[in-house]
Design a protein around this motif. Structure first.
Motif, PDB file in Angstrom:
ATOM      1  N   LYS A   1       0.838  -1.209   0.000  1.00 50.35           N
ATOM      2  CA  LYS A   1       0.000   0.000   0.000  1.00 50.35           C
ATOM      3  C   LYS A   1       0.872   1.258   0.000  1.00 50.35           C
ATOM      4  CE  LYS A   1      -3.444   2.508   2.629  1.00 50.35           C
ATOM      5  NZ  LYS A   1      -2.646   3.746   2.653  1.00 50.35           N
TER       6      LYS A   1
ATOM      7  N   ALA B   1       4.168   4.985   5.000  1.00 45.26           N
ATOM      8  CA  ALA B   1       5.344   5.537   5.700  1.00 45.26           C
ATOM      9  C   ALA B   1       6.606   4.712   5.493  1.00 45.26           C
ATOM     10  CB  ALA B   1       5.066   5.747   7.195  1.00 45.26           C
TER      11      ALA B   1
ATOM     12  N   ALA C   1       9.350   7.387   4.902  1.00 39.57           N
ATOM     13  CA  ALA C   1       9.622   8.086   6.176  1.00 39.57           C
ATOM     14  C   ALA C   1      10.442   7.185   7.089  1.00 39.57           C
ATOM     15  CB  ALA C   1       8.308   8.483   6.849  1.00 39.57           C
TER      16      ALA C   1
ATOM     17  N   HIS D   1       4.104   7.021  16.067  1.00 38.38           N
ATOM     18  CA  HIS D   1       2.882   7.825  16.134  1.00 38.38           C
ATOM     19  C   HIS D   1       2.799   8.822  14.974  1.00 38.38           C
ATOM     20  CE1 HIS D   1       1.646   7.065  20.530  1.00 38.38           C
ATOM     21  NE2 HIS D   1       2.499   6.133  20.165  1.00 38.38           N
ATOM     22  N   GLU D   2       1.558   9.164  14.623  1.00 40.55           N
ATOM     23  CA  GLU D   2       1.364  10.204  13.607  1.00 40.55           C
ATOM     24  C   GLU D   2       1.694  11.550  14.247  1.00 40.55           C
ATOM     25  OE1 GLU D   2      -0.557   9.812  10.283  1.00 40.55           O
ATOM     26  OE2 GLU D   2      -2.196  11.198  10.643  1.00 40.55           O
TER      27      GLU D   2
ATOM     28  N   ILE E   1       6.970  14.876  11.570  1.00 44.45           N
ATOM     29  CA  ILE E   1       7.525  13.906  10.601  1.00 44.45           C
ATOM     30  C   ILE E   1       7.205  14.374   9.191  1.00 44.45           C
ATOM     31  CG2 ILE E   1       7.369  11.529   9.757  1.00 44.45           C
ATOM     32  CD1 ILE E   1       7.249  10.570  12.556  1.00 44.45           C
TER      33      ILE E   1
END
Ligand SMILES: Nc1ncnc2c1ncn2[C@@H]1O[C@H](COP(=O)(O)OP(=O)(O)O)[C@@H](O)[C@H]1O
Ligand SMILES: [Mg+2]
Length: 287
Positions: free
Chosen positions: A9, A13, A16, A241-242, A246
């Motif tokens: 998908k 992230a 990141a 965590h969101e 970031i």
């Protein structure tokens, strides 16, 4: 040691994780290579090392397929590098730990051109191109959001896979798809020992029903593989965590530790814990 970061998908992230873990590994004193297999080139841009059209990129190295030829595509991460004009008019580059320790084999959109070249054994081209140029380093491979040829080039070359899993239905489904693919195709990729070594929940927002639910079920899908670590306050950390910092640091192409004040450093410390796990993997692999 070589690790590919995958999820079928998009937006889970992966990049990141690659970029911030590369930063944390460099801060821990490790030499790191980043191999970018996504024609979007997000990792190369975020590491301030995007190849221009006249630079050799990972694409030409894959095409050349000569042992070790990827060395021509590796260039230093551009973070924290400053230039100073000297009294004699020359310009001196002031390197950072990131430019000294992180090398990037970057991608441009024309990496797409490699996809259609599918002669027998084509999936081994990157492994050959890398040869032993990354000996003694930790190499992270950023992959596109699919299981096609570019991802397979990475899967054929690495020791293990880390799955970046958004704590939502589609993120978990994408991770399961990658895991199943590896089980079925590792042998055909010429890499029978390939396995998922770690599953890292990402984009986690505490209190959101769907996120709480999926964070709870990911360990059932991947028993014994889900990352967790002890935070500085002794509390367990079970996900990335969101956090806006970031996104912001990715956006301006800076490492978390050099971006702003508190929140960047707080999130950099989480990636330090992930880097520590990767360093431990290397020890386990060598044993
Ligand atoms: N923990 C996080 N908190 C907030 N934003 C994040 C986080 N991780 C990634 N992002 C952002 O989410 C978007 C998708 O992440 P990205 O790393 O590009 O995913 P992928 O490589 O899997 O497509 C990007 O805008 C990125 O900056
Ligand atoms: Mg990406």
């Amino acid at each position: 040691m070589r690790i590919a970061v995958c999820n079928n998908k998009g937006g889970s992230a992966k990049t990141a994780l690659v970029v911030n873990t590369a930063a944390a590994l460099a801060e821990a004193g490790e030499d790191v290579d980043v191999y970018e297999l996504d024609p979007q080139g997000n990792a190369s841009r975020r590491l301030a090392a995007r190849p221009t059209t006249s630079d050799v990129s990972i694409s030409e190295a894959i095409k050349a397929e000569e042992p070790g030829c990827v060395i021509d595509a590796l260039r230093p991460c551009g973070w924290g590098v400053e230039t100073e004009e000297q009294p004699d008019g020359t310009v001196r580059r002031v390197e950072s730990i990131y430019s000294q320790r992180i090398r990037v084999a970057g991608a441009r959109f024309d990496l797409e051109n490699r996809i259609t070249e599918l002669e027998a054994g084509a999936h081994l081209r990157l492994k050959t191109a890398i040869g032993d140029v990354d000996a003694g380093r930790i190499s992270l491979f950023d992959t596109p959001p699919n299981l096609g040829h570019l991802t397979q080039l990475a899967l054929a070359a690495v020791d293990m896979v880390i799955l970046a899993v958004e704590t939502e239905y589609d993120g978990v489904e994408g991770a399961i798809r990658v895991s199943d693919f590896i089980k079925r195709k590792a042998e055909a990729l010429g890499n029978p020992d390939l396995h998922v070594g770690l599953v890292v929940p990402t984009h986690y927002r505490p209190g959101l029903n769907s996120h709480e639910f999926h964070l709870g079920t990911i360990p059932d899908q991947f028993p014994g593989l889900v990352w967790s670590a002890k935070g500085p306050d002794g509390e367990p950390i079970k996900a990335i965590h969101e956090r806006a910092v970031i996104k912001d640091a990715c956006d301006v192409a800076l490492p978390l530790r050099l971006y702003g004040t508190g929140p960047g450093k707080e999130m950099a410390a989480v990636f330090d814990l992930l880097a520590a796990r990767i360093i431990k993997f290397r020890k386990e692999l060598a044993a």
